[in-house]
Scaffold this active site. Structure first.
Site, PDB file in Angstrom:
ATOM      1  N   HIS A 176       0.817  -1.220   0.000  1.00  0.00           N
ATOM      2  CA  HIS A 176       0.000   0.000   0.000  1.00  0.00           C
ATOM      3  C   HIS A 176       0.851   1.271   0.000  1.00  0.00           C
ATOM      4  O   HIS A 176       0.372   2.336  -0.353  1.00  0.00           O
ATOM      5  CB  HIS A 176      -1.030  -0.009   1.141  1.00  0.00           C
ATOM      6  CG  HIS A 176      -0.482   0.322   2.490  1.00  0.00           C
ATOM      7  ND1 HIS A 176       0.200  -0.579   3.257  1.00  0.00           N
ATOM      8  CD2 HIS A 176      -0.518   1.464   3.207  1.00  0.00           C
ATOM      9  CE1 HIS A 176       0.555  -0.003   4.386  1.00  0.00           C
ATOM     10  NE2 HIS A 176       0.140   1.238   4.393  1.00  0.00           N
ATOM     11  N   GLU A 214       6.271   4.863  13.844  1.00  0.00           N
ATOM     12  CA  GLU A 214       4.845   4.794  14.186  1.00  0.00           C
ATOM     13  C   GLU A 214       4.659   5.041  15.672  1.00  0.00           C
ATOM     14  O   GLU A 214       5.481   4.607  16.477  1.00  0.00           O
ATOM     15  CB  GLU A 214       4.299   3.407  13.844  1.00  0.00           C
ATOM     16  CG  GLU A 214       4.355   3.069  12.379  1.00  0.00           C
ATOM     17  CD  GLU A 214       3.613   1.770  12.093  1.00  0.00           C
ATOM     18  OE1 GLU A 214       2.454   1.843  11.720  1.00  0.00           O
ATOM     19  OE2 GLU A 214       4.210   0.695  12.284  1.00  0.00           O
ATOM     20  N   HIS A 238       7.654  -2.140   2.526  1.00  0.00           N
ATOM     21  CA  HIS A 238       7.494  -0.697   2.360  1.00  0.00           C
ATOM     22  C   HIS A 238       8.844   0.027   2.220  1.00  0.00           C
ATOM     23  O   HIS A 238       9.033   0.843   1.327  1.00  0.00           O
ATOM     24  CB  HIS A 238       6.730  -0.091   3.544  1.00  0.00           C
ATOM     25  CG  HIS A 238       5.430  -0.798   3.842  1.00  0.00           C
ATOM     26  ND1 HIS A 238       4.638  -1.342   2.862  1.00  0.00           N
ATOM     27  CD2 HIS A 238       4.780  -1.053   5.010  1.00  0.00           C
ATOM     28  CE1 HIS A 238       3.566  -1.887   3.414  1.00  0.00           C
ATOM     29  NE2 HIS A 238       3.631  -1.732   4.715  1.00  0.00           N
ATOM     30  N   LYS A 338       7.878   0.735  16.219  1.00  0.00           N
ATOM     31  CA  LYS A 338       6.562   0.965  16.822  1.00  0.00           C
ATOM     32  C   LYS A 338       6.798   1.750  18.105  1.00  0.00           C
ATOM     33  O   LYS A 338       7.860   1.634  18.731  1.00  0.00           O
ATOM     34  CB  LYS A 338       5.922  -0.378  17.194  1.00  0.00           C
ATOM     35  CG  LYS A 338       5.639  -1.288  15.999  1.00  0.00           C
ATOM     36  CD  LYS A 338       4.289  -0.993  15.409  1.00  0.00           C
ATOM     37  CE  LYS A 338       3.930  -1.981  14.301  1.00  0.00           C
ATOM     38  NZ  LYS A 338       2.889  -1.434  13.413  1.00  0.00           N
TER      39      LYS A 338
HETATM   40  C1  BG6 Z   1       1.347  -2.306   7.539  1.00  0.00           C
HETATM   41  C2  BG6 Z   1       1.958  -2.961   8.737  1.00  0.00           C
HETATM   42  O1  BG6 Z   1       1.809  -2.917   6.360  1.00  0.00           O
HETATM   43  O2  BG6 Z   1       1.693  -0.939   7.512  1.00  0.00           O
HETATM   44  C3  BG6 Z   1       1.517  -2.263  10.006  1.00  0.00           C
HETATM   45  O3  BG6 Z   1       1.591  -4.324   8.785  1.00  0.00           O
HETATM   46  C4  BG6 Z   1       1.791  -0.777   9.918  1.00  0.00           C
HETATM   47  O4  BG6 Z   1       2.182  -2.821  11.138  1.00  0.00           O
HETATM   48  C5  BG6 Z   1       1.241  -0.208   8.620  1.00  0.00           C
HETATM   49  O5  BG6 Z   1       1.196  -0.151  11.035  1.00  0.00           O
HETATM   50  C6  BG6 Z   1       1.683   1.225   8.427  1.00  0.00           C
HETATM   51  O6  BG6 Z   1       0.994   1.791   7.350  1.00  0.00           O
HETATM   52  P1  BG6 Z   1       0.812   3.367   7.246  1.00  0.00           P
HETATM   53  O7  BG6 Z   1       0.114   3.552   5.947  1.00  0.00           O
HETATM   54  O8  BG6 Z   1       0.021   3.794   8.435  1.00  0.00           O
HETATM   55  O9  BG6 Z   1       2.201   3.933   7.269  1.00  0.00           O
END
Ligand code: BG6
Length: 498
Positions: A176, A214, A238, A338
Site C-alpha cells: 500500500h 509509528e 514498504h 513501533k
Molecule cells: C502495515 C503494517 O503494512 O503498515 C503495520 O503491517 C503498519 O504494522 C502499517 O502499522 C503502516 O501503514 P501506514 O500507511 O500507516 O504507514
C-alpha cells in the site's frame, strides 16, 4: 471483484471504503459488483449493513444515500469452503448471476484478504474449480496482500505456486506504500524536474536516511507480530520499495515493465549483508512500557498475543550499501519502529559539505556545533506522511552586521499547494488493478530481491539472538534503543529528528 476473507478487518476498514470512494467519483461503472466471500454464512443484506458501517466509520468521504444505494446494489455475499469438493459452487453461481444481471462480462478480480497460510491452498482450489482461467476477451486478476512469504525460500515457493494457476501478468502483489500520493510523487520529483537529478548521486549526497516511525503499538495484532517483527512487517516491503524508488535510474517511459525493471536493477545492486555481519550492520529493539503524548502505554510483552519473554523486534535500524556507480560509498540508513514519539515516514537526503568554506573561522560556533565553518549540511527532506511535503534546508545569513549563518527551510506542503484531498492508497491501487496497470505493484523479482537482502539479516539474527538482559531496550515514546544512535555516531552521522 471477489474478496476472499471478506469477514476480516481489511474489507470493512480499507477495501470497501476505497471502492465506495471510487464509485462516488464515478471511476467504476454502475455494473461493478463486489462479492464478499468467506466461510461463515451471511445474507447479502447483512453483508451490506456491515459494509455500510465500514464506509461510515472509516471512509475518506461522507456517505451519500443515493451513491450508497447504487453501490450497495452491487454488493453480494457468497460462502466458500476450501475442504469440500463443491466448496466453490455458491461463489460460481454468484459470479454467473453477476454476469447475467449486472453485465460483468466474465471479468474477475480476485482479492486474497486471507491469512497467509490460506493463499497457496486457495490458489490450488480456485485453479481446480476453473476460476483462474481467462476466457478469450475477459480477464482474471489476483491481488495478494502481504506478508509475501517469511523469507526468500518461502517467497519463491509462493511465487512458484501462484504461477501454477496464474501467469505473472495476472498477479498483483499489493504494497500500500506504492499507492500513497507522496510515494508516487517521488518519481515525479526525481524525473519530471531537471534540477535534482544531477545532484542525485554519490558525488553530492553524503548519505540517505529512511525512517518509518509509528506511534501505535501492535494494535491487537500481537500474534501476527510475534511471527513477523519489524524487519518483515515494514522493511522487506514498504522500506525496500522506498529504497528502490529513491535509488533507481530513470526509466525511459512510465510503462509498468520499464519502471519495474529499473527498480529491480537497483535492488539487485544492494550489497548482500553476510549473516556474520548482520549484527554490525543492524540494531534490533523492543519497546517497554512508556509514555506517548503524555499517555501511559504498555510494553510490547504486555500486548495480547505476545509471549511474556518475547525477543521479537519492534524496532530495527540498518545500514545498506548499493554497489553501482551512482551510489558507491553513499550509504542508506533505514529505521522503523513501533511506539516512537511521533508518527513520521520521511526520506532525508544529506548532501556533502562545501569543499572549502570561505566563512571558516569567521563564524562563532554554537554550543555543541561540529562543523568547522558553522554551516550545517544541506538536507532535502521528503515527508511521506503526515504533514506531506518536501523541505530543502540550506544556510542563510542571519540579518545583521555580523556574519552569522543559520539553517532555514524552503517548503512545499501538499496541504497548501493543492486543494484536492489525496485519495487513499487502496483507491488508487484497486483502480489500477481494474484497469490492468501493474506499475504500482511488486513484481515477482522485486519481492525476491527484497527478501534476499532481508533474509541474510534474519539468518544472522537467528544465529545471534538478542541479549535477554538487554531486551526490551527502549521505552515507548523514545526514538529507539541507545544502540541506534551509537550505530550512526560510529559513522560520524546522526539520525534526523522528524
Ligand atoms: C502495515 C503494517 O503494512 O503498515 C503495520 O503491517 C503498519 O504494522 C502499517 O502499522 C503502516 O501503514 P501506514 O500507511 O500507516 O504507514
Amino acid at each position: 471483484m471477489v474478496i476472499f476473507g471478506a469477514s476480516g478487518d481489511l474489507t470493512k476498514r480499507k477495501l470497501v471504503p476505497a471502492l465506495y470512494a471510487l464509485a462516488a467519483e464515478g471511476s467504476v461503472p454502475d455494473g461493478f459488483t463486489v462479492i464478499g466471500a468467506a466461510r461463515s454464512p451471511l445474507s447479502d443484506e447483512e453483508f451490506r449493513a456491515d459494509m455500510r458501517e465500514g464506509v461510515e466509520k472509516y471512509g475518506r468521504i461522507h456517505l451519500r444515500e443515493d451513491v450508497w444505494e447504487r453501490f450497495a446494489a452491487g454488493l453480494r455475499y457468497a460462502t466458500y469452503n476450501m475442504d469440500a469438493e463443491d466448496g466453490f459452487d455458491h461463489l460460481k453461481q454468484a459470479l454467473e448471476a453477476a454476469d447475467r444481471e449486472r453485465g460483468t462480462a466474465g471479468n474477475r478480480l480476485l482479492y486474497f484478504s486471507t491469512p497467509p497460510n490460506a493463499v497457496m491452498p486457495l490458489t490450488d482450489r480456485l485453479n481446480t474449480a476453473g476460476l483462474t482461467t481467462q476466457a478469450p476477451g475477459t480477464f482474471v486478476r489476483v491481488i495478494i496482500e502481504k506478508p509475501f512469504g517469511r523469507d526468500l525460500a518461502t517467497a519463491r515457493e509462493l511465487n512458484t505456486r501462484l504461477h501454477t494457476a496464474f501467469v505473472e501478468e495476472q498477479i498483483y502483489r499489493i504494497d500500500h506504500y506504492l499507492g500513497k500520493e507522496t510515494v508516487q510523487n517521488l518519481l515525479v520529483f526525481r524525473f519530471a524536474n531537471g534540477i535534482f537529478e544531477p545532484l542525485w548521486n554519490r558525488q553530492y549526497i553524503d548519505h540517505v536516511q529512511i525512517t518509518v516511525a509509528e506511534e501505535i503499538g501492535v494494535e491487537g495484532r500481537g500474534s501476527y507480530y510475534e511471527e513477523a517483527g519489524a524487519l518483515r512487517d515494514i522493511v522487506q516491503n514498504h522500506i525496500m520499495q522506498l529504497v528502490a524508488i529513491m535509488g533507481m535510474e530513470a526509466p525511459s517511459n512510465f510503462q509498468a515493465e520499464m519502471v519495474r525493471d529499473e527498480k529491480v536493477k537497483l535492488l539487485r545492486a544492494v550489497r548482500p549483508i553476510h549473516p556474520d555481519d548482520a549484527l554490525s550492520h543492524s540494531v534490533r529493539g523492543q519497546y517497554s512500557a512508556g509514555y506517548i503524548n503524555g499517555q501511559p502505554v504498555p510494553g510490547y510483552r504486555d500486548e495480547r498475543g505476545v509471549a511474556p519473554d518475547s525477543l521479537r523486534e519492534t524496532f530495527v535500524a540498518l545500514k545498506l550499501d548499493i554497489d553501482n556507480w551512482r551510489w558507491a560509498g553513499t550509504p542508506f540508513y533505514l529505521r522503523t519502529g513501533k511506539r516512537m514519539p511521533k508518527r513520521s515516514t520521511e526520506i532525508v537526503i544529506q548532501f556533502r559539505r562545501v569543499p572549502h568554506s570561505p566563512f571558516a573561522g569567521s563564524v562563532p560556533l554554537a554550543a555543541g556545533a561540529v562543523p568547522e565553518d558553522g554551516i550545517d549540511p544541506n538536507l532535502l527532506i521528503l515527508r511521506i506522511q503526515p504533514d506531506e511535503g518536501i523541505s530543502l534546508r540550506f544556510g542563510a545569513k542571519i540579518p545583521g552586521q555580523a556574519l552569522r549563518i543559520e539553517s532555514v527551510n524552503m517548503d512545499f506542503m501538499y496541504g497548501t499547494a493543492f486543494r484536492e484531498q489525496s485519495p487513499d492508497a487502496y483507491e488508487r491501487l484497486l483502480l489500477d488493478c481494474m484497469l490492468g496497470d501493474p506499475t504500482l505493484f511488486a513484481r515477482e523479482d522485486e519481492v525476491e530481491e527484497a527478501w534476499r537482502f532481508c533474509t541474510a539479516i534474519l539468518d544472522g539474527w537467528r544465529a545471534h539472538p538478542p541479549d535477554r538482559t538487554n531486551s526490551p531496550n527502549y521505552p515507548a515514546g523514545t526514538w529507539g534503543p541507545e544502540e541506534s544512535h551509537a550505530f550512526m555516531a560510529r559513522d560520524g552521522r546522526a539520525w534526523h529528528v522528524p
